[in-house]
Design a protein around this motif. Structure first.
Motif, PDB file in Angstrom:
ATOM      1  N   ASN A 100       0.822  -0.985  -0.035  1.00 25.23           N
ATOM      2  CA  ASN A 100      -0.335  -0.034   0.116  1.00 25.23           C
ATOM      3  C   ASN A 100       1.138   1.013   0.188  1.00 25.23           C
ATOM      4  O   ASN A 100      -0.162   2.888   0.721  1.00 25.23           O
ATOM      5  CB  ASN A 100      -0.981   0.100   1.146  1.00 25.23           C
ATOM      6  CG  ASN A 100      -2.180  -0.842   0.998  1.00 25.23           C
ATOM      7  OD1 ASN A 100      -2.215  -1.696  -0.164  1.00 25.23           O
ATOM      8  ND2 ASN A 100      -2.117  -1.942   2.186  1.00 25.23           N
ATOM      9  N   HIS A 101       1.818   1.038  -0.419  1.00 27.59           N
ATOM     10  CA  HIS A 101       2.624   2.401  -0.411  1.00 27.59           C
ATOM     11  C   HIS A 101       2.258   3.646  -1.769  1.00 27.59           C
ATOM     12  O   HIS A 101       1.901   3.323  -2.741  1.00 27.59           O
ATOM     13  CB  HIS A 101       3.813   1.962  -1.540  1.00 27.59           C
ATOM     14  CG  HIS A 101       5.149   3.315  -1.175  1.00 27.59           C
ATOM     15  ND1 HIS A 101       4.799   4.138  -2.370  1.00 27.59           N
ATOM     16  CD2 HIS A 101       6.304   3.325  -0.521  1.00 27.59           C
ATOM     17  CE1 HIS A 101       6.220   5.003  -1.682  1.00 27.59           C
ATOM     18  NE2 HIS A 101       7.163   4.656  -0.717  1.00 27.59           N
ATOM     19  N   ALA A 102       2.595   4.672  -1.114  1.00 24.71           N
ATOM     20  CA  ALA A 102       1.709   5.695  -2.305  1.00 24.71           C
ATOM     21  C   ALA A 102       2.329   5.605  -3.567  1.00 24.71           C
ATOM     22  O   ALA A 102       3.585   5.247  -3.695  1.00 24.71           O
ATOM     23  CB  ALA A 102       1.955   7.858  -1.728  1.00 24.71           C
ATOM     24  N   PRO A 103       1.538   6.171  -4.661  1.00 25.95           N
ATOM     25  CA  PRO A 103       1.671   6.369  -6.129  1.00 25.95           C
ATOM     26  C   PRO A 103       3.283   6.949  -6.229  1.00 25.95           C
ATOM     27  O   PRO A 103       3.053   8.531  -5.979  1.00 25.95           O
ATOM     28  CB  PRO A 103       1.004   6.432  -6.274  1.00 25.95           C
ATOM     29  CG  PRO A 103      -0.875   6.590  -5.871  1.00 25.95           C
ATOM     30  CD  PRO A 103       0.002   6.545  -4.473  1.00 25.95           C
ATOM     31  N   ILE A 104       4.506   6.794  -6.623  1.00 27.37           N
ATOM     32  CA  ILE A 104       5.278   7.778  -7.191  1.00 27.37           C
ATOM     33  C   ILE A 104       5.530   6.782  -8.416  1.00 27.37           C
ATOM     34  O   ILE A 104       5.802   5.853  -8.504  1.00 27.37           O
ATOM     35  CB  ILE A 104       6.076   7.067  -5.733  1.00 27.37           C
ATOM     36  CG1 ILE A 104       7.300   8.510  -5.785  1.00 27.37           C
ATOM     37  CG2 ILE A 104       6.778   5.727  -6.024  1.00 27.37           C
ATOM     38  CD1 ILE A 104       8.226   7.847  -4.188  1.00 27.37           C
ATOM     39  N   VAL A 105       6.924   7.891  -8.971  1.00 26.95           N
ATOM     40  CA  VAL A 105       7.674   7.468  -9.932  1.00 26.95           C
ATOM     41  C   VAL A 105       8.520   8.554 -10.117  1.00 26.95           C
ATOM     42  O   VAL A 105       8.960   9.673  -9.434  1.00 26.95           O
ATOM     43  CB  VAL A 105       6.751   7.483 -11.489  1.00 26.95           C
ATOM     44  CG1 VAL A 105       8.225   7.927 -12.765  1.00 26.95           C
ATOM     45  CG2 VAL A 105       5.909   7.432 -12.199  1.00 26.95           C
ATOM     46  N   GLU A 113       8.671   2.598 -11.332  1.00 29.33           N
ATOM     47  CA  GLU A 113       7.223   2.939 -11.134  1.00 29.33           C
ATOM     48  C   GLU A 113       6.413   2.381  -9.693  1.00 29.33           C
ATOM     49  O   GLU A 113       6.115   1.124 -10.098  1.00 29.33           O
ATOM     50  CB  GLU A 113       6.020   3.330 -12.282  1.00 29.33           C
ATOM     51  CG  GLU A 113       4.327   3.796 -11.967  1.00 29.33           C
ATOM     52  CD  GLU A 113       3.655   3.765 -13.227  1.00 29.33           C
ATOM     53  OE1 GLU A 113       2.670   4.496 -13.286  1.00 29.33           O
ATOM     54  OE2 GLU A 113       3.896   2.782 -14.119  1.00 29.33           O
ATOM     55  N   ILE A 114       5.739   2.975  -8.984  1.00 28.97           N
ATOM     56  CA  ILE A 114       5.045   2.232  -7.828  1.00 28.97           C
ATOM     57  C   ILE A 114       3.272   3.030  -7.745  1.00 28.97           C
ATOM     58  O   ILE A 114       3.347   3.890  -7.906  1.00 28.97           O
ATOM     59  CB  ILE A 114       5.364   2.635  -6.598  1.00 28.97           C
ATOM     60  CG1 ILE A 114       6.960   2.192  -6.231  1.00 28.97           C
ATOM     61  CG2 ILE A 114       4.737   1.346  -5.780  1.00 28.97           C
ATOM     62  CD1 ILE A 114       7.601   2.295  -5.188  1.00 28.97           C
ATOM     63  N   SER A 115       2.434   1.764  -7.764  1.00 33.45           N
ATOM     64  CA  SER A 115       0.847   1.795  -7.552  1.00 33.45           C
ATOM     65  C   SER A 115       0.165   0.615  -8.103  1.00 33.45           C
ATOM     66  O   SER A 115       0.316   0.001  -8.341  1.00 33.45           O
ATOM     67  CB  SER A 115       0.501   2.550  -9.516  1.00 33.45           C
ATOM     68  OG  SER A 115      -0.491   2.837  -9.465  1.00 33.45           O
ATOM     69  N   ASP A 116      -1.213   0.857  -7.152  1.00 33.29           N
ATOM     70  CA  ASP A 116      -2.042  -0.570  -6.807  1.00 33.29           C
ATOM     71  C   ASP A 116      -0.650  -1.360  -6.054  1.00 33.29           C
ATOM     72  O   ASP A 116      -1.405  -2.732  -6.415  1.00 33.29           O
ATOM     73  CB  ASP A 116      -2.703  -0.365  -7.882  1.00 33.29           C
ATOM     74  CG  ASP A 116      -3.544   1.408  -7.804  1.00 33.29           C
ATOM     75  OD1 ASP A 116      -3.780   1.812  -7.365  1.00 33.29           O
ATOM     76  OD2 ASP A 116      -4.163   1.212  -9.248  1.00 33.29           O
ATOM     77  N   ASN A 117       0.172  -1.715  -5.329  1.00 29.17           N
ATOM     78  CA  ASN A 117       0.835  -3.166  -5.144  1.00 29.17           C
ATOM     79  C   ASN A 117       1.113  -3.463  -6.500  1.00 29.17           C
ATOM     80  O   ASN A 117       1.649  -5.123  -6.395  1.00 29.17           O
ATOM     81  CB  ASN A 117      -0.200  -3.651  -4.402  1.00 29.17           C
ATOM     82  CG  ASN A 117      -0.929  -2.718  -3.069  1.00 29.17           C
ATOM     83  OD1 ASN A 117       0.192  -2.630  -2.259  1.00 29.17           O
ATOM     84  ND2 ASN A 117      -1.746  -3.454  -2.427  1.00 29.17           N
TER      85      ASN A 117
END
Length: 85
Positions: free
Chosen positions: A34-39, A68-72
């Motif tokens: 559940n990390h916050a979305p990030i690039v 990129e981190i988004s939606d696990n």
């Protein structure tokens, strides 16, 4: 969470993880569920993947790229020095 580490010429790693440590140009950080979305841009270092099966940390050396981190889902597109592969 799902992790994919990709290079232009091959898929380096895909699988599940409980934590991923990223060598970002703004400083290293660890992504958990559940990390916050990030690039973010990557700098030379190692991506550390803690697998959910064994709690082992897998090391993947990188010279540059982005993540990129988004939606696990963690997706890293990386360059590696030839001697690091």
């Amino acid at each position: 969470m799902k992790v994919a580490i990709l290079a232009p010429e091959k898929q380096i790693f895909t699988g599940e993880a409980v934590a991923v440590t990223i060598p970002s140009v703004n400083g290293s950080f660890t992504a958990l569920e559940n990390h916050a979305p990030i690039v973010s841009l990557l700098e030379k270092g190692e991506i550390l993947v803690e697998t959910s099966e064994s709690q082992e940390k897998l090391k993947f050396p990188v010279s540059s790229g982005f993540v990129e981190i988004s939606d696990n889902v963690v997706t890293a597109c990386v360059e590696q020095d030839e001697k690091q592969e």
